[in-house]
Design a protein around this motif. Sequence first.
Motif, PDB file in Angstrom:
ATOM      1  N   GLU A 263       0.830  -1.217   0.000  1.00 27.14           N
ATOM      2  CA  GLU A 263       0.000   0.000   0.000  1.00 27.14           C
ATOM      3  C   GLU A 263       0.861   1.262   0.000  1.00 27.14           C
ATOM      4  O   GLU A 263       0.374   2.349   0.274  1.00 27.14           O
ATOM      5  CB  GLU A 263      -0.925   0.001   1.217  1.00 27.14           C
ATOM      6  CG  GLU A 263      -1.921  -1.165   1.244  1.00 27.14           C
ATOM      7  CD  GLU A 263      -2.842  -1.146   0.043  1.00 27.14           C
ATOM      8  OE1 GLU A 263      -3.251  -0.042  -0.387  1.00 27.14           O
ATOM      9  OE2 GLU A 263      -3.143  -2.240  -0.485  1.00 27.14           O
ATOM     10  N   HIS A 264       2.153   1.097  -0.281  1.00 28.30           N
ATOM     11  CA  HIS A 264       3.107   2.210  -0.420  1.00 28.30           C
ATOM     12  C   HIS A 264       3.362   2.962   0.885  1.00 28.30           C
ATOM     13  O   HIS A 264       3.754   4.131   0.862  1.00 28.30           O
ATOM     14  CB  HIS A 264       2.643   3.181  -1.505  1.00 28.30           C
ATOM     15  CG  HIS A 264       2.372   2.514  -2.818  1.00 28.30           C
ATOM     16  ND1 HIS A 264       3.360   1.922  -3.566  1.00 28.30           N
ATOM     17  CD2 HIS A 264       1.209   2.303  -3.501  1.00 28.30           C
ATOM     18  CE1 HIS A 264       2.834   1.389  -4.656  1.00 28.30           C
ATOM     19  NE2 HIS A 264       1.538   1.593  -4.635  1.00 28.30           N
ATOM     20  N   GLN A 265       3.140   2.287   2.031  1.00 26.24           N
ATOM     21  CA  GLN A 265       3.585   2.877   3.281  1.00 26.24           C
ATOM     22  C   GLN A 265       5.109   2.849   3.310  1.00 26.24           C
ATOM     23  O   GLN A 265       5.740   1.969   2.719  1.00 26.24           O
ATOM     24  CB  GLN A 265       3.028   2.108   4.474  1.00 26.24           C
ATOM     25  CG  GLN A 265       1.525   2.263   4.673  1.00 26.24           C
ATOM     26  CD  GLN A 265       1.065   1.655   5.997  1.00 26.24           C
ATOM     27  OE1 GLN A 265       1.790   1.672   6.986  1.00 26.24           O
ATOM     28  NE2 GLN A 265      -0.144   1.123   6.006  1.00 26.24           N
ATOM     29  N   SER A 266       5.723   3.803   4.010  1.00 26.40           N
ATOM     30  CA  SER A 266       7.178   3.839   4.126  1.00 26.40           C
ATOM     31  C   SER A 266       7.639   2.670   4.993  1.00 26.40           C
ATOM     32  O   SER A 266       6.847   2.103   5.762  1.00 26.40           O
ATOM     33  CB  SER A 266       7.620   5.152   4.776  1.00 26.40           C
ATOM     34  OG  SER A 266       7.224   5.175   6.143  1.00 26.40           O
ATOM     35  N   PRO A 267       8.923   2.270   4.887  1.00 22.55           N
ATOM     36  CA  PRO A 267       9.424   1.203   5.767  1.00 22.55           C
ATOM     37  C   PRO A 267       9.187   1.495   7.242  1.00 22.55           C
ATOM     38  O   PRO A 267       8.830   0.593   8.002  1.00 22.55           O
ATOM     39  CB  PRO A 267      10.913   1.151   5.429  1.00 22.55           C
ATOM     40  CG  PRO A 267      10.976   1.579   4.000  1.00 22.55           C
ATOM     41  CD  PRO A 267       9.931   2.658   3.875  1.00 22.55           C
ATOM     42  N   ASP A 268       9.355   2.757   7.663  1.00 25.97           N
ATOM     43  CA  ASP A 268       9.153   3.114   9.063  1.00 25.97           C
ATOM     44  C   ASP A 268       7.693   2.931   9.468  1.00 25.97           C
ATOM     45  O   ASP A 268       7.381   2.454  10.569  1.00 25.97           O
ATOM     46  CB  ASP A 268       9.599   4.559   9.306  1.00 25.97           C
ATOM     47  CG  ASP A 268       9.544   4.938  10.775  1.00 25.97           C
ATOM     48  OD1 ASP A 268      10.152   4.219  11.592  1.00 25.97           O
ATOM     49  OD2 ASP A 268       8.895   5.946  11.110  1.00 25.97           O
ATOM     50  N   GLN A 269       6.762   3.297   8.603  1.00 22.96           N
ATOM     51  CA  GLN A 269       5.341   3.087   8.893  1.00 22.96           C
ATOM     52  C   GLN A 269       4.995   1.607   8.861  1.00 22.96           C
ATOM     53  O   GLN A 269       4.265   1.106   9.721  1.00 22.96           O
ATOM     54  CB  GLN A 269       4.486   3.832   7.865  1.00 22.96           C
ATOM     55  CG  GLN A 269       4.558   5.340   7.928  1.00 22.96           C
ATOM     56  CD  GLN A 269       3.848   5.992   6.747  1.00 22.96           C
ATOM     57  OE1 GLN A 269       3.996   5.560   5.598  1.00 22.96           O
ATOM     58  NE2 GLN A 269       3.077   7.031   7.023  1.00 22.96           N
ATOM     59  N   ALA A 270       5.536   0.908   7.880  1.00 27.82           N
ATOM     60  CA  ALA A 270       5.220  -0.509   7.704  1.00 27.82           C
ATOM     61  C   ALA A 270       5.719  -1.350   8.873  1.00 27.82           C
ATOM     62  O   ALA A 270       5.053  -2.310   9.278  1.00 27.82           O
ATOM     63  CB  ALA A 270       5.807  -1.017   6.393  1.00 27.82           C
ATOM     64  N   ILE A 271       6.880  -1.002   9.429  1.00 30.07           N
ATOM     65  CA  ILE A 271       7.406  -1.808  10.530  1.00 30.07           C
ATOM     66  C   ILE A 271       6.567  -1.608  11.784  1.00 30.07           C
ATOM     67  O   ILE A 271       6.378  -2.547  12.582  1.00 30.07           O
ATOM     68  CB  ILE A 271       8.903  -1.492  10.799  1.00 30.07           C
ATOM     69  CG1 ILE A 271       9.549  -2.646  11.576  1.00 30.07           C
ATOM     70  CG2 ILE A 271       9.087  -0.181  11.539  1.00 30.07           C
ATOM     71  CD1 ILE A 271       9.555  -3.959  10.854  1.00 30.07           C
ATOM     72  N   ARG A 272       6.039  -0.426  11.987  1.00 27.76           N
ATOM     73  CA  ARG A 272       5.152  -0.192  13.123  1.00 27.76           C
ATOM     74  C   ARG A 272       3.859  -0.995  12.966  1.00 27.76           C
ATOM     75  O   ARG A 272       3.344  -1.573  13.933  1.00 27.76           O
ATOM     76  CB  ARG A 272       4.853   1.305  13.266  1.00 27.76           C
ATOM     77  CG  ARG A 272       6.063   2.108  13.719  1.00 27.76           C
ATOM     78  CD  ARG A 272       5.875   3.608  13.598  1.00 27.76           C
ATOM     79  NE  ARG A 272       7.038   4.318  14.102  1.00 27.76           N
ATOM     80  CZ  ARG A 272       7.216   4.691  15.364  1.00 27.76           C
ATOM     81  NH1 ARG A 272       6.254   4.450  16.249  1.00 27.76           N
ATOM     82  NH2 ARG A 272       8.309   5.313  15.741  1.00 27.76           N
ATOM     83  N   TYR A 273       3.350  -1.020  11.761  1.00 33.53           N
ATOM     84  CA  TYR A 273       2.164  -1.828  11.466  1.00 33.53           C
ATOM     85  C   TYR A 273       2.475  -3.308  11.709  1.00 33.53           C
ATOM     86  O   TYR A 273       1.665  -4.037  12.306  1.00 33.53           O
ATOM     87  CB  TYR A 273       1.758  -1.595  10.011  1.00 33.53           C
ATOM     88  CG  TYR A 273       0.444  -2.213   9.598  1.00 33.53           C
ATOM     89  CD1 TYR A 273      -0.769  -1.603   9.912  1.00 33.53           C
ATOM     90  CD2 TYR A 273       0.410  -3.391   8.861  1.00 33.53           C
ATOM     91  CE1 TYR A 273      -1.977  -2.153   9.511  1.00 33.53           C
ATOM     92  CE2 TYR A 273      -0.784  -3.955   8.455  1.00 33.53           C
ATOM     93  CZ  TYR A 273      -1.981  -3.329   8.779  1.00 33.53           C
ATOM     94  OH  TYR A 273      -3.174  -3.892   8.374  1.00 33.53           O
ATOM     95  N   GLY A 274       3.657  -3.738  11.291  1.00 34.03           N
ATOM     96  CA  GLY A 274       4.065  -5.125  11.486  1.00 34.03           C
ATOM     97  C   GLY A 274       4.221  -5.481  12.957  1.00 34.03           C
ATOM     98  O   GLY A 274       3.851  -6.585  13.377  1.00 34.03           O
ATOM     99  N   ILE A 275       4.771  -4.561  13.751  1.00 32.37           N
ATOM    100  CA  ILE A 275       4.916  -4.799  15.189  1.00 32.37           C
ATOM    101  C   ILE A 275       3.553  -4.978  15.831  1.00 32.37           C
ATOM    102  O   ILE A 275       3.329  -5.918  16.613  1.00 32.37           O
ATOM    103  CB  ILE A 275       5.685  -3.647  15.861  1.00 32.37           C
ATOM    104  CG1 ILE A 275       7.161  -3.677  15.458  1.00 32.37           C
ATOM    105  CG2 ILE A 275       5.545  -3.705  17.378  1.00 32.37           C
ATOM    106  CD1 ILE A 275       7.953  -2.457  15.897  1.00 32.37           C
ATOM    107  N   SER A 276       2.625  -4.095  15.524  1.00 35.46           N
ATOM    108  CA  SER A 276       1.277  -4.202  16.090  1.00 35.46           C
ATOM    109  C   SER A 276       0.622  -5.518  15.703  1.00 35.46           C
ATOM    110  O   SER A 276       0.002  -6.192  16.523  1.00 35.46           O
ATOM    111  CB  SER A 276       0.410  -3.024  15.631  1.00 35.46           C
ATOM    112  OG  SER A 276      -0.883  -3.100  16.213  1.00 35.46           O
ATOM    113  N   ALA A 277       0.789  -5.918  14.447  1.00 33.37           N
ATOM    114  CA  ALA A 277       0.215  -7.186  13.980  1.00 33.37           C
ATOM    115  C   ALA A 277       0.846  -8.361  14.700  1.00 33.37           C
ATOM    116  O   ALA A 277       0.148  -9.288  15.150  1.00 33.37           O
ATOM    117  CB  ALA A 277       0.405  -7.318  12.476  1.00 33.37           C
ATOM    118  N   SER A 278       2.168  -8.357  14.835  1.00 32.69           N
ATOM    119  CA  SER A 278       2.888  -9.478  15.440  1.00 32.69           C
ATOM    120  C   SER A 278       2.557  -9.618  16.917  1.00 32.69           C
ATOM    121  O   SER A 278       2.274 -10.725  17.400  1.00 32.69           O
ATOM    122  CB  SER A 278       4.393  -9.277  15.252  1.00 32.69           C
ATOM    123  OG  SER A 278       5.107 -10.367  15.782  1.00 32.69           O
ATOM    124  N   VAL A 279       2.576  -8.509  17.653  1.00 34.59           N
ATOM    125  CA  VAL A 279       2.254  -8.557  19.079  1.00 34.59           C
ATOM    126  C   VAL A 279       0.809  -9.010  19.286  1.00 34.59           C
ATOM    127  O   VAL A 279       0.514  -9.851  20.143  1.00 34.59           O
ATOM    128  CB  VAL A 279       2.497  -7.185  19.744  1.00 34.59           C
ATOM    129  CG1 VAL A 279       1.961  -7.180  21.177  1.00 34.59           C
ATOM    130  CG2 VAL A 279       3.981  -6.841  19.745  1.00 34.59           C
TER     131      VAL A 279
END
Length: 311
Positions: A263-279
């Motif tokens: 969805e063209h989020q930046s790596p910094d935005q995407a990693i925060r999204y990934g952290i929330s998903a993983s936790v």
Amino acid sequence: MSCICVIGGANIDICGSSIGPLRSFDSNPGMISVSYGGVGRNIAQICALLRKNTRFVTCFSSDSYGQMMKADCEMLGMDTSGSVTIEGLPSSMYIAILDHNRDMKVGMSDMRILRCMDSAMLEPVLKSLNSDDIIIIDANLDMSCIQYVLANAPCHVAADPVSTSKAGRLRNVLGQLSIFKPNQFEAKELTGISIENEEDARRSLDWFLQAGVKEVIISMAERGLLLGTEHEKLWLTHRRISLENATGGGDTLLGAYVAARLEHQSPDQAIRYGISASVTAIEQDAVKRRSLSPEMIEKNLDTMDIKEKKL
């Protein structure tokens, strides 16, 4: 619509969790569950739950387990038209043993059926993709398949090394990867660097970036994770996790990160999204319960207490 095409393994997962401290060379009272898994399948499930156009390419057995697993993938919304059904081999299986803290102590897999994947199977899959799509591969694939995908992919490719024993399969192709997500042990297997402090973290990220990886994510369990790109190197931490089942947390991280990058989020935005998903997935066993959703991830983002330090 752009898609995420996951090429990798699909397993019957048998998970045993010890009730008390785990004793070697003895029978341990515990709780045993059977579910669908596999690194590739888990990542594809996450992408499908996050409502991305998801294609899953694997080898299903013609046995009852394989056909039930294929039907389940399709029920979750995955397109399995690029997969094949194999006669004469059992479904891929994976056994994980968890200790009384529900952390994995040992695993064993039988993935012989995945050796049936070849270039003839992959060719039409790759030709059907375009430059806006993203491919995710796992290192369960034979080296010949990995090389074929990377040589013919029309789009960015992400990879999960699966384990320290299989990480070496990706050593000579790192420069062809856009996204790579090892854990701290898999990263050490490739770099020789044990990440004990910020200097080690910087050196490890630099090693992968110099090898040609565009975006590298190193997960480090309770110590958080590292993100490296040509523009920044970060050490990110989050609040303490209430551990339900750590299995699948890394798969969720990569799946959610790629979904956000699609969805063209930046790596910094995407990693925060990934952290929330993983936790969220770990605390709610969301891979097994299939309860993950974009709304849940966005809602929980504010509770993650994510902090980042530039390296």
